[in-house]
Design an enzyme around this catalytic site. Structure first.
Site, PDB file in Angstrom:
ATOM      1  CE  LYS A 123      -4.117   2.057   2.402  1.00 63.01           C
ATOM      2  NZ  LYS A 123      -5.090   2.126   3.570  1.00 63.01           N
ATOM      3  CB  SER A 164      -8.076   4.280   2.506  1.00 63.77           C
ATOM      4  OG  SER A 164      -7.308   2.947   3.514  1.00 63.77           O
ATOM      5  CB  SER A 204      -8.477   0.854   5.560  1.00 56.85           C
ATOM      6  OG  SER A 204      -8.939   2.114   5.404  1.00 56.85           O
TER       7      SER A 204
END
Ligand code: ZN
Lengths: 465, 475
Positions: A56, A131, A155
């Site tokens: 990420k 996210s 997330s």
């Protein structure tokens, strides 16, 4: 022996480049190929020897741009590796690139990224969740065998649920946050997104454990992979009444009840429990997260790294201009709200009150998961499956509501996993299994038992080519 | 003058510059002679994703200081974020204990204006991190650009806050001198390093609002700024202008203070607990740190009086700086402690002050040698002073200087010889003396000194001449 690591990595990059998902915002192709060639020349050992992994974009990687999907950090290449990255490298993993996300992890849909939304491989018109949407979409579509995400209020679990894969948020303190660009420090953890529970346990074995650079990290024995196959026989599942009913898509609710029945078949028992402060969780979560974010994001001024606009004016004008141009609207909203909540005269009414609610919620979980109570809690991960891109982005409150089953877990600091448990109109549904602090072992073994008994994790999205 | 209408309180920022590493990262603290931004790392530069880790040694040093200032130590450490934007603050917040100081409610003794010991209360002692340093291209108001040096960023600071117990600029200075002395005794602080101590002074006249004078680094500067500020506030009051609560800057060159901001412009720092640090239980540390506390100035002074049988004034002078006290003890072990006290407190310290030098410039071994020569009558007191000055100005060792400068006190035979010769030579003076003019002897003694080229002790020469004359007369 099969194909070389170089061939495998090259094939992966081919796939990523043909993809329409926009799962990555930075590829580290040269570094990855070089490492694969090194591996082919003299293979090393390690739990993840030669295994590609996607990271990420808010996890610091030395020499690879780490932009948090924000304009203000585009071009920022850290001089240091996050602790989890060091550990992955030590165990032989190969970093493929950085995955798209909601800007600074602020979102539930990966639509707030400066680099455009990521698409859901099950339906390109839909969001992958957020996210960590890029990480989830990449794994679901075979653009990486595993990925790291971060979970501040859901997330990891939300996109895992929306993309039909496994996503684990570890206990707060289990995995070092050193190198994770902070959104809300007291809530977030780094965790794995994978196709199977076994892979999640493997990655967790690699990244978990005490780190002297993170004062909030704990010392734990690990050994998740080896504890996987103990089944659910004798475990008691708690089903919190507040997580069902109004606002939950009936197909989601049905799938989760089916999952509970399946786990019962496998030897677990279940009972209803109550988490009475659930209704205050969203408000407390957003106040705490936004307050911490307003302080964390203040450092981005373009002075030392990141965005710089044309000619500089005086200091105040220059950094204000850079922040105005560098942050997207959702980030600005949260920074402003957080600043307000921490201001003199409001601090007690908002921030301190939110901390008190947080304590009550933590106590809810401790009560429900106390000895003699439930060993694990099972709930839907998300109240509904993936929604359409653009459907909710103009309505922040409805987006915030989507986090209703995930944020209490972060407030309590307990571990939770999302595993695929069915489909609603062709879209994946996630089952959330929640455990006691640092009892990832029980969470993983229940998830593994369920996965072994069900076919959902084997389904392949249509975007996989 | 102690001034009844003056109220002064100090906030002193002390850099714990004897630590090896900064407060929240592993960077070395020895940056003082290094190029800018060479003592930095991702943590103290506040790079995205980095986290602070408390330097336990810094906490120990802070406890040491708080104990030495007679504060009560809190059970655990707690840190807050103080949020504000400034280029020297790379995280845009400073980690500080602010509302949860490590030490509370202490006091130290200073010598007040009236010469009596005076108790100055310490409100609190708390830890925080130092920001970086701005370097302006030119003066602060006209610079085209400024540069930032983060070497200092993340250094461990202690903020020591007093109650408004000080009544004059001189008392403020006495407090600062005493504080520095204690800190150096504790071996946590080197006051000679640039930026080691920075002082904010709060000053008001009774019945008026206070002005805060920010960021002065020298004790003398604080004294001068406060003196200026008293005059300024008094004259404003005479003119009927009310003092408003404000922050002022001391312009060292012009010797005046100028206003920076008034209360209405005060910041909202949005303090909240630092989520990346966990509270540290320090209650259990305190007994050990307390047991290991070194002897402090007041105790050392009392011990010197008893152990070395020296005057209290000498003991005070010798203990007013740890280096001098250590120097004295080294010398006193190998020479007469009383003689050593006189020569170090009254002579050596004066010569050092005159040269703006510290005691490190002089070797205790040399002092022992000099005292030994004085005691054995090998050099005169005047000669000893000359030896000290020569070594300070040109180096060398006592024996060498005595030799080179011919400072050895003349042997008794040589003096006797010179006395005989002088008495013979100065018949007129001898006659005058014998006829009752006692002053005539000075002329003869002068001749002796001349013949010995000053190496004879004048008192001794006087005695010998007198002996020669009186003896001869009696024969
Ligand atoms: Zn550093």
């Amino acid at each position: 022996m099969g194909a070389s690591a170089e061939d495998a990595v090259a094939a992966l990059f081919g796939k990523i480049k043909r993809s329409r998902l926009n799962a990555y915002n930075v590829l580290s192709e040269d570094l990855a190929l070089e490492r694969a060639r090194d591996f082919d020349r003299s293979p090393w050992s390690g739990l993840m020897a030669g295994v590609p992994i996607a990271i990420k974009s808010c996890i610091s990687t030395r020499g690879i741009e780490t932009n948090c999907s924000s304009r203000i950090l585009s071009g920022y290449t850290p001089p240091y590796d996050a602790t989890v990255i060091e550990r992955l490298k030590e165990e032989g993993a190969i970093i493929v690139g950085k995955t798209n996300m909601d800007e600074f992890a602020m979102g539930t849909s990966t639509e707030t990224s400066y680099f455009g939304p990521t698409r859901n491989p099950w339906d390109l018109d839909r969001v992958p969740g957020g996210s960590s949407g890029g990480s989830a979409a990449a794994v679901a579509a075979g653009e990486a065998p595993a990925a790291l995400g971060s979970d501040t209020g859901g997330s990891i679990r939300c996109p895992a649920s929306f993309c039909g894969i496994v996503g684990l948020k570890p206990t707060y303190g289990l995995v070092s946050r050193y190198g994770l660009v902070s959104y809300a420090n007291s809530l977030e953890q780094i965790g794995p997104l994978t196709l199977t529970v076994e892979d999640a346990a493997l990655v967790l074995d690699v990244i978990a454990g005490h780190d002297p650079r993170d004062s909030t990290s704990a010392d734990t024995p690990g050994g998740y992979l080896s504890a996987l196959d103990r089944g659910v026989d004798g475990l008691t599942l708690g089903v919190p009444e507040e997580y069902f009913g109004e606002g939950v898509n009936p197909k989601v609710e049905r799938s989760v009840w089916d999952a509970i029945s399946k786990l019962e078949e496998l030897g677990a028992s279940w009972k209803e429990v109550s988490l009475p402060h659930t209704k205050y969780a969203l408000a407390a979560y957003y106040i705490i997260a936004m307050s911490e974010a307003s302080s964390n994001l203040a450092r981005f001024d373009g002075l030392r790294y990141g965005l710089r606009l044309g000619a500089d004016q005086d200091w105040h004008t220059t950094f204000s201009d850079i922040r105005a141009a560098g942050f997207g609207p959702e980030v600005k909203r949260r920074v402003l709200l957080g600043t307000y909540a921490l201001s003199a005269g409001y601090y007690g009414r908002y921030y301190l009150k939110a901390l008190k609610v947080r304590t009550l919620i933590k106590e809810d979980f401790e009560r429900a998961l106390s000895v003699g109570g439930a060993d694990l809690l099972v709930t839907p991960t998300m109240p509904f499956p993936a929604f359409k891109i653009g459907e909710r982005i103009e309505d922040p409150l409805s987006l915030y509501m989507a986090d209703v089953f995930t944020v209490p877990i972060n407030l309590a600091g307990v571990p939770a996993i999302s595993v695929p448990c069915g489909f609603a109109d062709g879209l994946p549904i996630g089952l959330q299994i929640i455990g006691r602090h640092f009892d990832e072992v029980s969470v993983l073994r229940a998830a593994k038992a369920y996965e072994d008994a069900t076919p959902y994790h084997e389904a392949v999205p249509k975007e996989v080519v | 003058m102690a001034e009844k209408d003056v109220i002064i309180g100090l906030e002193v920022h002390v850099q714990l510059n004897k630590l090896n590493s900064k407060l929240f990262c592993g960077c070395s603290t020895g940056y003082h002679d290094s190029p800018p931004n060479t003592h930095t790392c991702p943590v103290c530069l506040g790079l995205p994703g980095t986290l602070p880790v408390v330097n336990r040694r810094a906490v120990e040093y802070a406890i040491r200081v708080a104990l030495a200032l007679n504060c009560a130590i809190q059970g655990e450490t707690l840190f807050y974020r103080k949020n504000y934007y400034y280029p020297d603050l790379p995280k845009a917040f400073q980690i500080t204990q602010y509302d949860f100081p490590l030490g509370l409610g202490g006091a130290i003794l200073i010598r007040g204006e009236d010469g009596e010991e005076k108790r100055i209360r310490i409100t609190r002692v708390h830890m925080e991190e130092d920001p970086g340093r701005l370097v302006h291209a030119g003066t602060i108001d006209r610079a085209k650009y400024s540069m930032v040096d983060y070497n200092r960023c993340g250094m461990a600071l202690l903020e020591v806050v007093t109650e408004p117990d000080l009544r004059s600029p001189k008392e403020a200075r006495a407090f600062l001198d005493k504080l520095r002395n204690i800190l150096e005794y504790l071996d946590v602080f080197d006051g000679n390093l640039e930026g080691a101590m920075r002082i904010d002074s709060n000053i008001s006249l009774v019945g008026g609002e206070r002005a805060e004078i920010k960021n002065i680094s020298s004790h003398k500067g604080v004294e001068k700024a406060l003196a200026y500020e008293i005059t300024r506030q008094r004259s404003a009051r005479r003119r009927g202008v009310a003092q408003v609560q404000e922050t002022r800057h001391y312009d060292e060159l012009r010797g005046i203070t100028v206003t920076i901001r008034t209360k209405e412009e005060a910041h909202d720092y949005r303090y909240f607990p630092e989520p990346d640090l966990v509270p540290m239980r320090i209650a259990d540390w305190v007994p050990r740190v307390e047991a290991e506390l070194p002897e402090l100035p007041d105790a050392k002074r009392e011990r010197f009086v008893v152990d070395y049988d020296i005057a209290d004034d000498h003991a005070k002078s010798l203990t007013s700086e740890i280096r001098v006290a250590n120097f004295y003890e080294l010398v006193a072990k190998r020479a007469s402690p009383r003689l050593a006290a006189v020569w170090i407190a009254d002579v050596l310290k004066g010569e050092l002050n005159y040269r703006d030098a510290t005691i490190d410039r002089f070797s205790p071994g040399h002092m022992v040698e000099i005292l030994d020569m004085i005691e054995k009558g090998k050099i005169t007191e005047k000669g000893a002073v000359e030896v000290i000055r020569t070594i300070l100005d040109h180096g060398g060792d006592p024996a060498g200087v005595v030799e080179a400068k011919g400072l050895a006190r003349a042997e008794d035979d040589a003096v006797m010889e010179a006395v005989r010769a002088a008495v013979e030579e100065c018949a007129q003076a001898v006659a005058d003396y014998r006829s009752g003019n006692e002053k005539a002897i000075n002329f003869i003694v002068g001749m002796v000194m001349k013949r010995t080229r000053g190496r004879a002790d004048p008192g001794e020469a006087n005695r010998l001449v007198k002996e020669a004359l009186d003896g001869a007369g009696g024969a």
